[in-house]
Design a protein around this motif. Structure first.
Motif, PDB file in Angstrom:
ATOM      1  N   ALA A  62       1.008  -4.433 -12.813  1.00 47.77           N
ATOM      2  CA  ALA A  62       2.112  -3.513 -13.128  1.00 47.77           C
ATOM      3  C   ALA A  62       2.427  -2.308 -12.443  1.00 47.77           C
ATOM      4  O   ALA A  62       3.508  -2.038 -12.158  1.00 47.77           O
ATOM      5  CB  ALA A  62       2.023  -3.209 -14.590  1.00 47.77           C
ATOM      6  N   TRP A  63       1.180  -1.559 -12.105  1.00 48.71           N
ATOM      7  CA  TRP A  63       1.343  -0.415 -11.531  1.00 48.71           C
ATOM      8  C   TRP A  63       1.967  -0.685 -10.105  1.00 48.71           C
ATOM      9  O   TRP A  63       2.813   0.352  -9.567  1.00 48.71           O
ATOM     10  CB  TRP A  63      -0.013   0.517 -11.542  1.00 48.71           C
ATOM     11  N   TYR A  64       1.245  -1.516  -9.379  1.00 47.15           N
ATOM     12  CA  TYR A  64       1.433  -1.789  -8.011  1.00 47.15           C
ATOM     13  C   TYR A  64       2.947  -2.330  -8.094  1.00 47.15           C
ATOM     14  O   TYR A  64       3.859  -1.691  -7.008  1.00 47.15           O
ATOM     15  CB  TYR A  64       0.578  -2.756  -7.192  1.00 47.15           C
ATOM     16  N   GLY A  65       3.462  -2.984  -8.765  1.00 46.04           N
ATOM     17  CA  GLY A  65       4.764  -3.660  -8.890  1.00 46.04           C
ATOM     18  C   GLY A  65       5.794  -2.394  -9.101  1.00 46.04           C
ATOM     19  O   GLY A  65       6.955  -2.524  -8.716  1.00 46.04           O
ATOM     20  N   SER A  66       5.602  -1.322  -9.690  1.00 41.80           N
ATOM     21  CA  SER A  66       6.215  -0.450 -10.120  1.00 41.80           C
ATOM     22  C   SER A  66       6.569   0.637  -8.830  1.00 41.80           C
ATOM     23  O   SER A  66       7.505   1.472  -8.804  1.00 41.80           O
ATOM     24  CB  SER A  66       5.872   0.179 -11.197  1.00 41.80           C
ATOM     25  N   LEU A  67       5.868   0.548  -7.916  1.00 42.23           N
ATOM     26  CA  LEU A  67       5.902   1.083  -6.803  1.00 42.23           C
ATOM     27  C   LEU A  67       6.936   0.945  -5.896  1.00 42.23           C
ATOM     28  O   LEU A  67       7.380  -0.299  -5.712  1.00 42.23           O
ATOM     29  CB  LEU A  67       4.752   1.398  -5.910  1.00 42.23           C
ATOM     30  N   PRO A  68       7.903   1.709  -5.235  1.00 45.32           N
ATOM     31  CA  PRO A  68       8.755   1.441  -4.350  1.00 45.32           C
ATOM     32  C   PRO A  68       8.164   0.660  -3.092  1.00 45.32           C
ATOM     33  O   PRO A  68       7.036   0.610  -2.900  1.00 45.32           O
ATOM     34  CB  PRO A  68       9.365   2.582  -3.528  1.00 45.32           C
ATOM     35  N   GLU A  69       9.014  -0.550  -2.465  1.00 45.93           N
ATOM     36  CA  GLU A  69       8.551  -1.429  -1.627  1.00 45.93           C
ATOM     37  C   GLU A  69       7.938  -0.573  -0.390  1.00 45.93           C
ATOM     38  O   GLU A  69       6.727  -0.968   0.248  1.00 45.93           O
ATOM     39  CB  GLU A  69       9.691  -2.372  -0.966  1.00 45.93           C
ATOM     40  N   ILE A  70       8.798   0.613  -0.097  1.00 47.19           N
ATOM     41  CA  ILE A  70       8.121   1.055   1.118  1.00 47.19           C
ATOM     42  C   ILE A  70       6.909   1.599   1.027  1.00 47.19           C
ATOM     43  O   ILE A  70       5.722   1.957   1.864  1.00 47.19           O
ATOM     44  CB  ILE A  70       9.237   2.134   1.813  1.00 47.19           C
ATOM     45  N   VAL A  71       6.300   1.985  -0.349  1.00 42.54           N
ATOM     46  CA  VAL A  71       5.078   2.969  -0.575  1.00 42.54           C
ATOM     47  C   VAL A  71       3.789   1.683  -0.639  1.00 42.54           C
ATOM     48  O   VAL A  71       2.921   1.915  -0.247  1.00 42.54           O
ATOM     49  CB  VAL A  71       5.211   3.472  -1.863  1.00 42.54           C
ATOM     50  N   ARG A  72       4.452   0.479  -0.876  1.00 46.24           N
ATOM     51  CA  ARG A  72       3.470  -0.484  -1.070  1.00 46.24           C
ATOM     52  C   ARG A  72       2.887  -1.111   0.149  1.00 46.24           C
ATOM     53  O   ARG A  72       1.908  -1.765   0.208  1.00 46.24           O
ATOM     54  CB  ARG A  72       4.099  -1.680  -1.903  1.00 46.24           C
ATOM     55  N   SER A  73       3.613  -1.093   1.314  1.00 43.58           N
ATOM     56  CA  SER A  73       3.078  -1.395   2.709  1.00 43.58           C
ATOM     57  C   SER A  73       2.406  -0.274   3.476  1.00 43.58           C
ATOM     58  O   SER A  73       2.670  -0.108   4.457  1.00 43.58           O
ATOM     59  CB  SER A  73       4.428  -2.089   3.185  1.00 43.58           C
ATOM     60  N   ARG A  74       1.391  -0.130   2.994  1.00 44.61           N
ATOM     61  CA  ARG A  74       0.627   0.851   3.598  1.00 44.61           C
ATOM     62  C   ARG A  74      -0.975   0.638   2.887  1.00 44.61           C
ATOM     63  O   ARG A  74      -1.138   0.219   1.942  1.00 44.61           O
ATOM     64  CB  ARG A  74       0.967   2.341   3.393  1.00 44.61           C
ATOM     65  N   PRO A  75      -2.071   1.345   3.632  1.00 46.92           N
ATOM     66  CA  PRO A  75      -3.317   1.356   2.892  1.00 46.92           C
ATOM     67  C   PRO A  75      -3.374   2.457   2.010  1.00 46.92           C
ATOM     68  O   PRO A  75      -2.761   3.348   1.797  1.00 46.92           O
ATOM     69  CB  PRO A  75      -4.251   1.789   4.216  1.00 46.92           C
ATOM     70  N   PHE A  76      -4.341   2.088   1.010  1.00 53.27           N
ATOM     71  CA  PHE A  76      -4.532   2.925  -0.264  1.00 53.27           C
ATOM     72  C   PHE A  76      -5.966   3.299  -0.319  1.00 53.27           C
ATOM     73  O   PHE A  76      -6.865   2.370   0.024  1.00 53.27           O
ATOM     74  CB  PHE A  76      -4.234   2.069  -1.644  1.00 53.27           C
ATOM     75  N   SER A  77      -6.341   4.408  -0.847  1.00 50.54           N
ATOM     76  CA  SER A  77      -7.722   4.901  -1.178  1.00 50.54           C
ATOM     77  C   SER A  77      -7.975   4.436  -2.386  1.00 50.54           C
ATOM     78  O   SER A  77      -7.254   4.371  -3.384  1.00 50.54           O
ATOM     79  CB  SER A  77      -7.769   6.425  -0.732  1.00 50.54           C
ATOM     80  N   MET A  78      -9.379   4.438  -2.855  1.00 47.06           N
ATOM     81  CA  MET A  78      -9.786   4.165  -4.062  1.00 47.06           C
ATOM     82  C   MET A  78      -9.495   5.045  -5.118  1.00 47.06           C
ATOM     83  O   MET A  78      -9.129   4.963  -6.393  1.00 47.06           O
ATOM     84  CB  MET A  78     -11.393   3.809  -4.113  1.00 47.06           C
ATOM     85  N   ILE A  79      -9.339   6.269  -4.547  1.00 52.28           N
ATOM     86  CA  ILE A  79      -9.139   7.629  -5.412  1.00 52.28           C
ATOM     87  C   ILE A  79      -7.563   7.395  -5.989  1.00 52.28           C
ATOM     88  O   ILE A  79      -7.393   7.588  -7.265  1.00 52.28           O
ATOM     89  CB  ILE A  79      -9.159   8.963  -4.773  1.00 52.28           C
ATOM     90  N   GLU A  80      -6.575   6.921  -5.300  1.00 50.32           N
ATOM     91  CA  GLU A  80      -5.303   6.668  -5.950  1.00 50.32           C
ATOM     92  C   GLU A  80      -5.329   5.619  -6.859  1.00 50.32           C
ATOM     93  O   GLU A  80      -4.646   5.840  -7.952  1.00 50.32           O
ATOM     94  CB  GLU A  80      -4.634   5.929  -4.817  1.00 50.32           C
ATOM     95  N   PHE A  81      -6.139   4.476  -6.888  1.00 50.64           N
ATOM     96  CA  PHE A  81      -6.221   3.311  -7.758  1.00 50.64           C
ATOM     97  C   PHE A  81      -6.802   3.890  -8.940  1.00 50.64           C
ATOM     98  O   PHE A  81      -6.556   3.727 -10.111  1.00 50.64           O
ATOM     99  CB  PHE A  81      -6.984   2.252  -7.307  1.00 50.64           C
ATOM    100  N   GLU A  82      -7.949   4.796  -8.934  1.00 49.80           N
ATOM    101  CA  GLU A  82      -8.575   5.226  -9.864  1.00 49.80           C
ATOM    102  C   GLU A  82      -7.613   6.195 -10.679  1.00 49.80           C
ATOM    103  O   GLU A  82      -7.778   6.374 -12.059  1.00 49.80           O
ATOM    104  CB  GLU A  82     -10.063   6.250  -9.553  1.00 49.80           C
ATOM    105  N   LYS A  83      -6.976   7.001 -10.248  1.00 47.34           N
ATOM    106  CA  LYS A  83      -6.140   8.123 -10.787  1.00 47.34           C
ATOM    107  C   LYS A  83      -4.826   7.208 -11.519  1.00 47.34           C
ATOM    108  O   LYS A  83      -4.334   7.454 -12.776  1.00 47.34           O
ATOM    109  CB  LYS A  83      -5.507   9.257 -10.131  1.00 47.34           C
ATOM    110  N   ALA A  84      -4.456   6.062 -10.952  1.00 46.20           N
ATOM    111  CA  ALA A  84      -3.262   5.552 -11.594  1.00 46.20           C
ATOM    112  C   ALA A  84      -3.683   4.704 -12.463  1.00 46.20           C
ATOM    113  O   ALA A  84      -3.111   4.506 -13.801  1.00 46.20           O
ATOM    114  CB  ALA A  84      -2.695   4.563 -10.539  1.00 46.20           C
ATOM    115  N   LEU A  85      -5.112   4.072 -12.551  1.00 46.22           N
ATOM    116  CA  LEU A  85      -5.362   3.169 -13.583  1.00 46.22           C
ATOM    117  C   LEU A  85      -6.291   3.841 -14.900  1.00 46.22           C
ATOM    118  O   LEU A  85      -6.850   3.386 -15.699  1.00 46.22           O
ATOM    119  CB  LEU A  85      -6.015   2.072 -13.252  1.00 46.22           C
TER     120      LEU A  85
END
Length: 93
Positions: A28-51
């Motif tokens: 749900a979180w990843y799907g809510s991101l704009p497409e341009i933001v989804r096509s890049r590498p992510f750090s674990m810290i981003e996931f931890e903060k979002a979830l």
């Protein structure tokens, strides 16, 4: 042992009634991101903060969904870990 696990699951569901499983929260979180933001590498810290949870719980979800762990090595032997989405992992070597 199976009955014990079922009992623990019932306790968790009773204490957190509206909480979706982590995989659904992530999608749900990843799907809510704009497409341009989804096509890049992510750090674990981003996931931890979002979830709102730790990386040790997020990593199995990412691996199950086809994400890949990568490392960017530095000249001093230090490296930065990052996660690549499945679509991006297929297009880059």
């Amino acid at each position: 042992m199976s009955a014990y696990i079922k009992q623990l699951n019932r306790i968790v569901e009773a204490n957190f009634p509206g909480k979706a499983p982590l995989q659904q929260q992530f999608q749900a979180w990843y799907g809510s991101l704009p497409e341009i933001v989804r096509s890049r590498p992510f750090s674990m810290i981003e996931f931890e903060k979002a979830l709102g949870t730790q990386g040790k719980y997020i990593s199995p979800v990412l691996l199950e969904l086809g994400w890949q762990r990568k490392r960017r090595w530095g000249s001093r032997g230090q490296y930065h870990r990052y996660w690549v989405p499945p679509a991006l992992a297929c297009t880059k070597p």
